[in-house]
Each structure stands twice: as structure tokens, then as C-alpha cells.
Enzyme design. Structure first.
Site, mmCIF file in Angstrom:
data_model
loop_
_atom_site.group_PDB
_atom_site.id
_atom_site.type_symbol
_atom_site.label_atom_id
_atom_site.label_comp_id
_atom_site.label_asym_id
_atom_site.label_seq_id
_atom_site.Cartn_x
_atom_site.Cartn_y
_atom_site.Cartn_z
ATOM 1 C CG ASN A 88 -1.966 -1.075 1.199
ATOM 2 O OD1 ASN A 88 -2.739 -1.401 0.117
ATOM 3 N ND2 ASN A 88 -2.120 -1.908 2.305
ATOM 4 C CD GLU A 96 -3.898 0.513 9.183
ATOM 5 O OE1 GLU A 96 -3.365 -0.533 9.971
ATOM 6 O OE2 GLU A 96 -5.213 0.335 9.065
ATOM 7 C CB VAL A 97 2.803 0.957 9.144
ATOM 8 C CG1 VAL A 97 4.474 1.173 10.006
ATOM 9 C CG2 VAL A 97 1.920 0.365 10.246
ATOM 10 C CG HIS A 101 4.272 -2.744 5.508
ATOM 11 N ND1 HIS A 101 4.401 -1.015 5.645
ATOM 12 C CD2 HIS A 101 3.071 -2.925 5.376
ATOM 13 C CE1 HIS A 101 3.099 -0.706 5.804
ATOM 14 N NE2 HIS A 101 2.278 -2.012 5.606
HETATM 15 P P1 AMP Z 1 -0.574 -1.169 5.922
HETATM 16 O O1 AMP Z 1 -2.198 -0.509 6.208
HETATM 17 O O2 AMP Z 1 -0.391 -1.483 4.630
HETATM 18 O O3 AMP Z 1 0.082 0.063 6.438
HETATM 19 O O4 AMP Z 1 -0.283 -2.383 6.972
HETATM 20 C C1 AMP Z 1 0.034 -1.978 8.382
HETATM 21 C C2 AMP Z 1 -0.285 -3.315 8.715
HETATM 22 O O5 AMP Z 1 0.591 -3.687 10.110
HETATM 23 C C3 AMP Z 1 -1.774 -3.793 9.239
HETATM 24 O O6 AMP Z 1 -2.070 -4.993 8.555
HETATM 25 C C4 AMP Z 1 -1.591 -4.085 10.828
HETATM 26 O O7 AMP Z 1 -2.437 -5.110 11.378
HETATM 27 C C5 AMP Z 1 -0.135 -4.384 10.949
HETATM 28 N N1 AMP Z 1 0.404 -4.335 12.272
HETATM 29 C C6 AMP Z 1 0.338 -2.952 13.292
HETATM 30 N N2 AMP Z 1 0.627 -3.374 14.301
HETATM 31 C C7 AMP Z 1 1.625 -4.453 14.188
HETATM 32 C C8 AMP Z 1 2.428 -5.071 15.152
HETATM 33 N N3 AMP Z 1 2.645 -4.756 16.176
HETATM 34 N N4 AMP Z 1 2.744 -6.289 14.649
HETATM 35 C C9 AMP Z 1 2.460 -6.762 13.508
HETATM 36 N N5 AMP Z 1 1.609 -6.276 12.595
HETATM 37 C C10 AMP Z 1 1.072 -5.135 12.913
#
Ligand code: AMP
Length: 116
Positions: A88, A96-97, A101
Site C-alpha cells: 500500500n 497505515e504504517v 512493507h
Molecule cells: P498497511 O495498512 O499496509 O500500512 O499495513 C499495516 C499493517 O501492520 C496492518 O495490516 C496491521 O495489522 C499491521 N500491524 C500493526 N501493528 C502491528 C504489530 N505490532 N505487529 C505486526 N503487525 C502489525
């Protein structure tokens, strides 16, 4: 100056995650909120916020993400039936992050690519 996210702490093993694979360029761990029976995140060890920020020097890490996805899919025994890789980028994609990834999703029929 790139703002680190908690993914960097997972990579440095300062916070707990179910790490499946790690080498000098990437780290793979199970998503905390799985959207499929196998839902694994493969992250670059270097914090690069988004795909918009990639530079030629990141080519090796980005290539390693795909190679490690292929290896992990085989270890998870989902390679033959199939799986999906998703990266994404920014708001419209739901990122979100802000640390690049790749989602590796499999273990069931995943359905259409986009929610309708
Ligand atoms: P994105 O929306 O592509 O940024 O994906 C971020 C992903 O990080 C989501 O699928 C979350 O469920 C995952 N996530 C958030 N916190 C953690 C964590 N502590 N360990 C593993 N995955 C996480």
C-alpha cells in the site's frame, strides 16, 4: 529526516513480533491482525516511508522482499495454491504504517483484488 515507526523496533527486536525471517536487508513477521490464514509482513530493514521514496540504492532490498516472499510462501505451504502480495502507498491505498512493507496473504481463496 525519516521518522522511524514501531516496525524499526520490531526489526531491532526491541518489541515482540512473530518473526519468521530476517537477513541484512529485510525482516518478515506475522501481521498482528491477520486478514487471511497466512498474513505476513515483509519489511525493509531500512525505514523508507513509502514506495514514492524509493531510490536506485534500494533496489537490492526491494528485490529481496520478493525473493523472501517466495521462500516464505513455500515454507508456509501456500505457494502451490497461491497467494497475494500487496504494497500500500499513502492514504488512498490505506497505508497505515509509513515504513515500506509487503503483505503476503494466502491460505484461502482471496477473492477479488479490490473491495467493491
Ligand atoms: P498497511 O495498512 O499496509 O500500512 O499495513 C499495516 C499493517 O501492520 C496492518 O495490516 C496491521 O495489522 C499491521 N500491524 C500493526 N501493528 C502491528 C504489530 N505490532 N505487529 C505486526 N503487525 C502489525
Amino acid at each position: 529526516m525519516v521518522q522511524e515507526t514501531f516496525f524499526s523496533k520490531i526489526i531491532r527486536r526491541e518489541i515482540t513480533a512473530d518473526i519468521l525471517y530476517q537477513d541484512n536487508l529485510v525482516t518478515a513477521f506475522r501481521d498482528i491482525s491477520p486478514q487471511a490464514p497466512s498474513h505476513i509482513l515483509i519489511v525493509t530493514n531500512q525505514c523508507i516511508p513509502t514506495i514514492n521514496d524509493i531510490k536506485p540504492e534500494h533496489e537490492a532490498a526491494l528485490g529481496r522482499m520478493i525473493i523472501s516472499a517466495s521462500l516464505i510462501a513455500k515454507k508456509e505451504k501456500i505457494a502451490q495454491d497461491g497467494y497475494r502480495l500487496i504494497i500500500n502507498c499513502n492514504h488512498n491505498a490505506g497505508q497505515e504504517v509509513y515504513h515500506i512493507h509487503m503483505h503476503l496473504l494466502g491460505g484461502c481463496l482471496l477473492g477479488p483484488l479490490l473491495a467493491r
